[in-house]
Design a protein around this motif. Structure first.
Motif, PDB file in Angstrom:
ATOM      1  N   LYS A 168       1.059  -1.340   0.010  1.00 50.07           N
ATOM      2  CA  LYS A 168       0.184   0.343  -0.067  1.00 50.07           C
ATOM      3  C   LYS A 168       0.786   0.910  -0.023  1.00 50.07           C
ATOM      4  N   GLN A 169       2.305   1.639   1.035  1.00 48.52           N
ATOM      5  CA  GLN A 169       3.143   2.245   0.957  1.00 48.52           C
ATOM      6  C   GLN A 169       3.659   2.186  -1.084  1.00 48.52           C
ATOM      7  N   ASP A 225       1.143   3.677  -2.829  1.00 47.50           N
ATOM      8  CA  ASP A 225       0.350   5.625  -2.175  1.00 47.50           C
ATOM      9  C   ASP A 225       1.581   6.136  -2.988  1.00 47.50           C
ATOM     10  N   THR A 226       2.697   5.769  -2.786  1.00 47.48           N
ATOM     11  CA  THR A 226       3.759   6.906  -3.628  1.00 47.48           C
ATOM     12  C   THR A 226       4.163   6.631  -4.935  1.00 47.48           C
TER      13      THR A 226
END
Length: 321
Positions: free
Chosen positions: A134-135, A138-139
């Motif tokens: 997810k990180q 998200d980036t």
């Protein structure tokens, strides 16, 4: 009489081979004690300690510790786990996670991401896996915004780290990561968000790039990465002919590497013999510098003369099974 003599000869040879194997097993056990006494660690400011090269030269240790973890060494698993921060982002080592604002080269690379995946597949740590993925999603950087808007129109390909294009998830990386995500879904990990990472990984569904890289990657650490990928895929249950062909190819290109031979043949007396011939046998044969993960170097370089010893411990864990 001839038949009896033949049987006796076969029994004698079998007994001799058994004695030799037992002697090598005993010798490896004896040497492990030496390697364990001298293998270097790195202490982080948060109080954690992890396997490393000497003097906390730990820029590649998330890969090495992932390998240790997959071989059954819990210290490697702990080190990879401790290299992840609360946001889900992973770093090259626990120390660099703590000090990443003051350190260069702390960000995860595609190579180090293999160590993370080895940890995730071995431990089935789906919670940390989802945080990490997810990180990444998200980036994903935006390369073109919508006209007169801050909304993103076109994004670049996902990256293993948010601060450098050098950690972009290349096609070969994506092939392996897609397999890892599928495996973790089977272990109960929730579906990825419907975003850039999910769409990107959805375009990869085979393992042919691993076989291609076995023929084209340079000898040394690049070829070692092919072996790591092949092992990771096997750990997830992939047994395609292309993976086996890649393992055969890397053995032809750099013969005598015990990790490569283990992947091809399993725990054999020859692999044990190579390990005994390369790793230190006593205090006098310990290296002056504990610097190399030997199996990521061409065997002709004789990198074992500067072994970090964790590479030897790793192979012993594999042979121990």
């Amino acid at each position: 009489m001839t038949t009896h003599l033949l049987r006796m000869t076969v029994l004698f040879l079998s007994y001799s081979l058994c004695l030799q194997a037992n002697a090598e097993d005993t010798e490896i056990v004896k040497r492990v004690s030496l390697w364990e006494q001298h293998a270097p660690y790195c202490d982080s400011a948060d109080g954690t300690r992890s396997p490393s090269k000497e003097h906390c030269d730990d820029g590649d240790t998330t890969l090495f510790n992932g390998l240790l973890c997959a071989a059954g060494d819990v210290r490697g698993c702990d080190a990879v786990r401790n290299a992840q921060e609360a946001s889900g982002r992973w770093y090259r080592s626990p120390r660099l996670r703590v000090n990443h604002h003051a350190a260069e080269g702390a960000s995860l690379s595609p190579d180090m991401a293999l160590g993370v995946q080895l940890y995730l597949v071995t431990t089935r740590d789906t919670a940390r896996a989802y945080q990490w993925l997810k990180q990444i999603d998200d980036t994903v950087p935006c390369v073109l915004h919508k006209l007169f808007s801050s909304d993103c129109w076109i994004r670049s390909i996902p990256r293993f780290c948010p601060d450098s294009a050098n950690c972009s998830i290349r096609p070969g990386d994506a092939e392996v990561l897609a397999a890892t995500v599928d495996y973790l879904h089977q272990q109960g990990m929730p579906p990825l968000p419907n975003g850039s990472l999910r769409g990107y990984l959805g375009t990869f569904g085979s393992t042919w790039i691993n076989d291609h890289n076995a023929h084209t990657n340079k000898l040394g650490y690049s070829l070692h990465l092919v072996a790591v990928e092949a092992w990771l895929l096997r750990l997830m249950g992939h047994t395609t002919s292309s993976i086996q062909e890649s393992i055969i190819t890397i053995n032809k290109r750099d013969p005598g590497n015990p990790f490569f031979e283990y992947l091809r043949d399993g725990s054999t007396p020859r692999v044990q013999e190579i390990l005994l011939n390369t790793c230190p046998k006593d205090v006098a044969s310990l290296p002056q510098k504990y610097f190399q993960w030997t199996w990521e170097r061409e065997m002709k370089e004789q990198a074992w003369k500067e072994t970090m010893l964790w590479d030897c411990i790793f192979m012993e864990k594999l042979l121990e099974g």
